[in-house]
Design a protein around this motif. Structure first.
Motif, PDB file in Angstrom:
ATOM      1  N   LYS A   1       0.810  -1.224   0.000  1.00  0.00           N
ATOM      2  CA  LYS A   1       0.000   0.000   0.000  1.00  0.00           C
ATOM      3  C   LYS A   1       0.845   1.276   0.000  1.00  0.00           C
ATOM      4  N   ILE A   2       2.140   1.171   0.363  1.00  0.00           N
ATOM      5  CA  ILE A   2       3.000   2.351   0.450  1.00  0.00           C
ATOM      6  C   ILE A   2       3.719   2.581  -0.872  1.00  0.00           C
ATOM      7  N   CYS A   3       3.680   3.816  -1.351  1.00  0.00           N
ATOM      8  CA  CYS A   3       4.338   4.190  -2.608  1.00  0.00           C
ATOM      9  C   CYS A   3       5.860   4.189  -2.410  1.00  0.00           C
ATOM     10  N   SER A   4       6.574   3.526  -3.315  1.00  0.00           N
ATOM     11  CA  SER A   4       8.035   3.447  -3.201  1.00  0.00           C
ATOM     12  C   SER A   4       8.710   4.740  -3.635  1.00  0.00           C
ATOM     13  N   CYS A   5       7.942   5.668  -4.213  1.00  0.00           N
ATOM     14  CA  CYS A   5       8.500   6.939  -4.696  1.00  0.00           C
ATOM     15  C   CYS A   5       8.338   8.060  -3.652  1.00  0.00           C
TER      16      CYS A   5
ATOM     17  N   SER B   1      -1.938   8.184  -5.960  1.00  0.00           N
ATOM     18  CA  SER B   1      -2.808   9.347  -6.199  1.00  0.00           C
ATOM     19  C   SER B   1      -2.092  10.664  -5.903  1.00  0.00           C
ATOM     20  N   GLU B   2      -1.036  10.615  -5.077  1.00  0.00           N
ATOM     21  CA  GLU B   2      -0.286  11.834  -4.709  1.00  0.00           C
ATOM     22  C   GLU B   2       0.682  12.278  -5.809  1.00  0.00           C
ATOM     23  N   CYS B   3       1.600  11.373  -6.189  1.00  0.00           N
ATOM     24  CA  CYS B   3       2.640  11.763  -7.162  1.00  0.00           C
ATOM     25  C   CYS B   3       2.398  11.216  -8.570  1.00  0.00           C
ATOM     26  N   GLY B   4       1.383  10.362  -8.741  1.00  0.00           N
ATOM     27  CA  GLY B   4       1.054   9.819 -10.063  1.00  0.00           C
ATOM     28  C   GLY B   4       1.984   8.710 -10.520  1.00  0.00           C
ATOM     29  N   TYR B   5       2.716   8.126  -9.564  1.00  0.00           N
ATOM     30  CA  TYR B   5       3.684   7.055  -9.871  1.00  0.00           C
ATOM     31  C   TYR B   5       2.941   5.756 -10.169  1.00  0.00           C
ATOM     32  N   LYS B   6       3.303   5.099 -11.288  1.00  0.00           N
ATOM     33  CA  LYS B   6       2.639   3.857 -11.701  1.00  0.00           C
ATOM     34  C   LYS B   6       3.683   2.753 -11.794  1.00  0.00           C
ATOM     35  N   ILE B   7       3.423   1.641 -11.108  1.00  0.00           N
ATOM     36  CA  ILE B   7       4.401   0.532 -11.055  1.00  0.00           C
ATOM     37  C   ILE B   7       3.669  -0.777 -10.781  1.00  0.00           C
ATOM     38  N   ASP B   8       4.271  -1.883 -11.167  1.00  0.00           N
ATOM     39  CA  ASP B   8       3.724  -3.215 -10.885  1.00  0.00           C
ATOM     40  C   ASP B   8       3.680  -3.406  -9.367  1.00  0.00           C
ATOM     41  N   ARG B   9       2.627  -4.009  -8.881  1.00  0.00           N
ATOM     42  CA  ARG B   9       2.412  -4.175  -7.435  1.00  0.00           C
ATOM     43  C   ARG B   9       3.584  -4.889  -6.748  1.00  0.00           C
ATOM     44  N   ASP B  10       4.079  -5.981  -7.344  1.00  0.00           N
ATOM     45  CA  ASP B  10       5.185  -6.745  -6.751  1.00  0.00           C
ATOM     46  C   ASP B  10       6.481  -5.945  -6.751  1.00  0.00           C
ATOM     47  N   ASP B  11       6.714  -5.206  -7.840  1.00  0.00           N
ATOM     48  CA  ASP B  11       7.928  -4.378  -7.936  1.00  0.00           C
ATOM     49  C   ASP B  11       7.920  -3.273  -6.886  1.00  0.00           C
ATOM     50  N   ASN B  12       6.742  -2.717  -6.604  1.00  0.00           N
ATOM     51  CA  ASN B  12       6.593  -1.648  -5.612  1.00  0.00           C
ATOM     52  C   ASN B  12       6.973  -2.162  -4.233  1.00  0.00           C
TER      53      ASN B  12
END
Length: 194
Positions: A161-165, A183-194
């Motif tokens: 649930k925590i954004c890695s960015c 939703s904050e920074c618009g960062y998009k990544i695969d769930r497992d990679d995050n």
């Protein structure tokens, strides 16, 4: 100073993140599960089981003792069971030795509730096949052997649930959402990679 993070799953057996602090970069490696190979072995085992049950029925009708061919089939089944176990064990040992030989300072792995996961009858077979507990057990003794610090993340830590960015935490993230969108920074990544 190399650190490794491991995320175990069913679609991909493991998502391994190599984080190098000196170069300030990270590399993600996805290790495929050996599900297709296991399925082929399972089909062959089912065929063998049918042969065994046919011979067993005929034998009971005639009131005979076990024939040589019947004993051969039983021995073949034992070999199949061993082979099916060794398929995944081989992957586990190769993956762990590859990680340990890269000489990281830390390895982080999540603490999974395997007993709870096994209650889901749809996934139980594949959770059992992937042998997550065996993976952790082997990793623990290999880390002790090589003097690597092993960190076991709390199972209730919301790592998905925590954004890695930007470290923003999402309130809800369903299991069907495979792509993480912040939703904050618009960062998009695969769930497992995050």
């Amino acid at each position: 100073n190399l650190k490794i993070g491991i995320d175990l799953g069913l679609k991909t057996f493991a998502t391994v993140c190599y984080n190098d602090e000196t170069k300030d970069s990270y590399e993600i490696e996805k290790i495929k599960t050996l599900k297709p190979k296991f399925k082929r072995l399972l089909r062959r085992k089912k065929r063998l089981d049918r042969k065994i049950s046919k011979q067993n029925k005929n034998k009971k009708k005639r009131g005979e003792s076990a024939s040589k061919n019947y004993i051969k089939l039983l021995q073949k089944r034992i070999k199949f069971n061993k082979k099916m176990t060794n398929v995944q064990l081989n992957l586990i040992y190769n993956l762990i030795s590859q990680m340990v030989k890269s000489k990281p300072s830390k390895i982080v792995i999540e603490d999974l509730n395997i007993k709870g996961m096994m209650k889901n009858y749809k996934l139980a077979k594949w959770i059992q096949f992937n042998q997550f507990y065996t993976f952790r057990r082997i990793l623990e003794y290999k880390c002790k052997m090589y003097g690597i610090e092993l960190i076991i993340a709390n199972r209730f830590f919301p790592s998905s649930k925590i954004c890695s960015c930007c470290n923003n935490k999402k309130d809800k993230l369903s299991l069907s959402e495979r792509t993480y969108y912040c939703s904050e920074c618009g960062y998009k990544i695969d769930r497992d990679d995050n």
